[in-house]
Design an enzyme around this catalytic site. Sequence first.
Site, mmCIF file in Angstrom:
data_model
loop_
_atom_site.group_PDB
_atom_site.id
_atom_site.type_symbol
_atom_site.label_atom_id
_atom_site.label_comp_id
_atom_site.label_asym_id
_atom_site.label_seq_id
_atom_site.Cartn_x
_atom_site.Cartn_y
_atom_site.Cartn_z
ATOM 1 N N HIS A 12 39.355 43.034 46.952
ATOM 2 C CA HIS A 12 40.305 43.719 46.525
ATOM 3 C C HIS A 12 40.535 43.044 44.985
ATOM 4 O O HIS A 12 41.060 42.262 44.622
ATOM 5 C CB HIS A 12 41.648 43.205 47.313
ATOM 6 C CG HIS A 12 42.543 44.176 46.631
ATOM 7 N ND1 HIS A 12 43.695 44.828 47.708
ATOM 8 C CD2 HIS A 12 43.461 44.227 45.882
ATOM 9 C CE1 HIS A 12 44.210 45.399 47.131
ATOM 10 N NE2 HIS A 12 44.851 44.993 45.737
ATOM 11 N N HIS A 14 41.167 44.623 41.154
ATOM 12 C CA HIS A 14 41.543 45.832 39.770
ATOM 13 C C HIS A 14 41.099 45.521 38.656
ATOM 14 O O HIS A 14 40.901 44.865 37.922
ATOM 15 C CB HIS A 14 43.113 46.044 39.791
ATOM 16 C CG HIS A 14 43.950 46.164 41.528
ATOM 17 N ND1 HIS A 14 43.960 48.088 40.912
ATOM 18 C CD2 HIS A 14 44.055 45.531 42.360
ATOM 19 C CE1 HIS A 14 44.815 47.795 42.133
ATOM 20 N NE2 HIS A 14 44.701 46.636 42.612
ATOM 21 N N ASP A 16 41.283 47.286 36.046
ATOM 22 C CA ASP A 16 41.902 47.392 34.786
ATOM 23 C C ASP A 16 43.210 46.050 34.768
ATOM 24 O O ASP A 16 43.867 46.700 33.752
ATOM 25 C CB ASP A 16 42.451 49.069 35.351
ATOM 26 C CG ASP A 16 43.216 49.522 36.147
ATOM 27 O OD1 ASP A 16 42.876 48.753 37.305
ATOM 28 O OD2 ASP A 16 43.065 50.815 36.391
ATOM 29 N N GLY A 170 50.606 51.080 43.471
ATOM 30 C CA GLY A 170 51.055 51.210 42.556
ATOM 31 C C GLY A 170 52.742 51.105 43.654
ATOM 32 O O GLY A 170 53.153 50.523 44.239
ATOM 33 N N HIS A 197 46.944 50.681 49.630
ATOM 34 C CA HIS A 197 47.550 49.121 49.343
ATOM 35 C C HIS A 197 49.275 50.031 50.020
ATOM 36 O O HIS A 197 49.510 50.825 50.032
ATOM 37 C CB HIS A 197 47.867 50.099 48.326
ATOM 38 C CG HIS A 197 47.673 48.757 46.602
ATOM 39 N ND1 HIS A 197 45.840 49.388 46.659
ATOM 40 C CD2 HIS A 197 47.778 47.840 46.136
ATOM 41 C CE1 HIS A 197 45.330 48.406 45.866
ATOM 42 N NE2 HIS A 197 46.516 47.210 45.285
ATOM 43 N N GLU A 200 53.034 46.102 51.134
ATOM 44 C CA GLU A 200 53.487 44.777 49.706
ATOM 45 C C GLU A 200 54.580 44.403 49.949
ATOM 46 O O GLU A 200 54.998 44.148 49.431
ATOM 47 C CB GLU A 200 52.484 45.445 48.809
ATOM 48 C CG GLU A 200 52.205 44.054 47.908
ATOM 49 C CD GLU A 200 51.972 44.383 46.707
ATOM 50 O OE1 GLU A 200 51.406 43.886 45.650
ATOM 51 O OE2 GLU A 200 50.960 45.776 46.578
ATOM 52 N N ASP A 278 42.543 39.741 43.347
ATOM 53 C CA ASP A 278 44.243 41.624 43.093
ATOM 54 C C ASP A 278 43.804 41.046 40.933
ATOM 55 O O ASP A 278 42.840 43.109 40.441
ATOM 56 C CB ASP A 278 44.688 41.197 43.314
ATOM 57 C CG ASP A 278 45.738 42.045 43.331
ATOM 58 O OD1 ASP A 278 45.553 43.027 43.838
ATOM 59 O OD2 ASP A 278 47.132 41.831 43.128
ATOM 60 N N ASP A 279 44.148 41.016 40.165
ATOM 61 C CA ASP A 279 44.191 40.899 39.029
ATOM 62 C C ASP A 279 44.203 39.848 38.020
ATOM 63 O O ASP A 279 44.692 39.378 37.874
ATOM 64 C CB ASP A 279 46.187 41.537 38.648
ATOM 65 C CG ASP A 279 46.021 43.044 39.283
ATOM 66 O OD1 ASP A 279 45.090 44.192 38.805
ATOM 67 O OD2 ASP A 279 46.309 42.987 39.828
#
Length: 332
Positions: A12, A14, A16, A170, A197, A200, A278-279
Amino acid sequence: MIDTRLPLTDIHRHLDGNIRAQTILDLGRQFNLSLPAATLESLIPHVQVTANEPDLVSFLSKLDWGVKVLASLDACRRVAFENIEDAARNGLHYVELRFSPGYMAMTHNLPVEGVVEAVIEGVREGCKAFNVQARLIGIMSRTFGESACLQELEGLLAHRDHITAVDLAGDELGFPGSLFLSHFNRARDAGWHITVHAGEAAGPESIWQAIRELGAERIGHGVKAVEDRALMDFLAEQRIGIESCLTSNIQTSTVASLVQHPLKTFLEHGVLATLNTDDPAVQGVDIIHEYNVAAPQAGLSREQIRQAQINGLEIAFLTPSEKQALRELVAG
């Protein structure tokens, strides 16, 4: 806490949400774009979480500068390549990179299909250069509505053989999964795996919906699953994996503290829960931090951390033979 005898995965992550601050600065200068700061040090607070955000939507705004500098398809290829380089630096053997082509395309009106192609190319080049295995997950960004998600889906379908799965990410509260049933019917018809997702920002009902209506085989985050005993049982029995992201859930204020994070409960319940970033660039963390710092603070024992590492490969979107080959490669 990482077992070096086992494959290390991040499923998981991202693409971007992992655009380096230095790259944002470089591309901003290359395309003569207006950035919120002129030096790396002063830019970081604008593109990286320095204190916990009040909610998920506020957190997501930190990602925006990364895509605002994607003024060409070559820039998209570059950040995809750098994502693989970062994975290699972290010691990852296998990574699943998810990306929203519409989100990456929107600031400079790039062709969505072209963004998909550029990402595929950058990842392919990166895997060859750094000896990392990777798969791509296409995201439909629910925040932009059904029509925009359809555009993303069409762009992904144009390169279906290079995409392993599709995801919905999102604003979970504002755009429930029920709006995207036809999108996921087409995704399943394409032969793709499904991860969503869910749980959350919204409650357990969002996870049930992702599984029953969208066909989710895995759930991103899923922290609210602990509120529903029947759902916890179902996840364990049906081997539906949970992609846990410890630090991210604290930074988005989805969970109040690591001590309260449900990952330990998931593992105790037999749910195939995993450790992921994640990010990473936005969060200022890497997978090593999640294993060595966040997981112990979340109360996981050494054996539970090892189980989460095992689960990472177990629920990866790979064939049984691909998983076994990766195990043998790492075992030497």
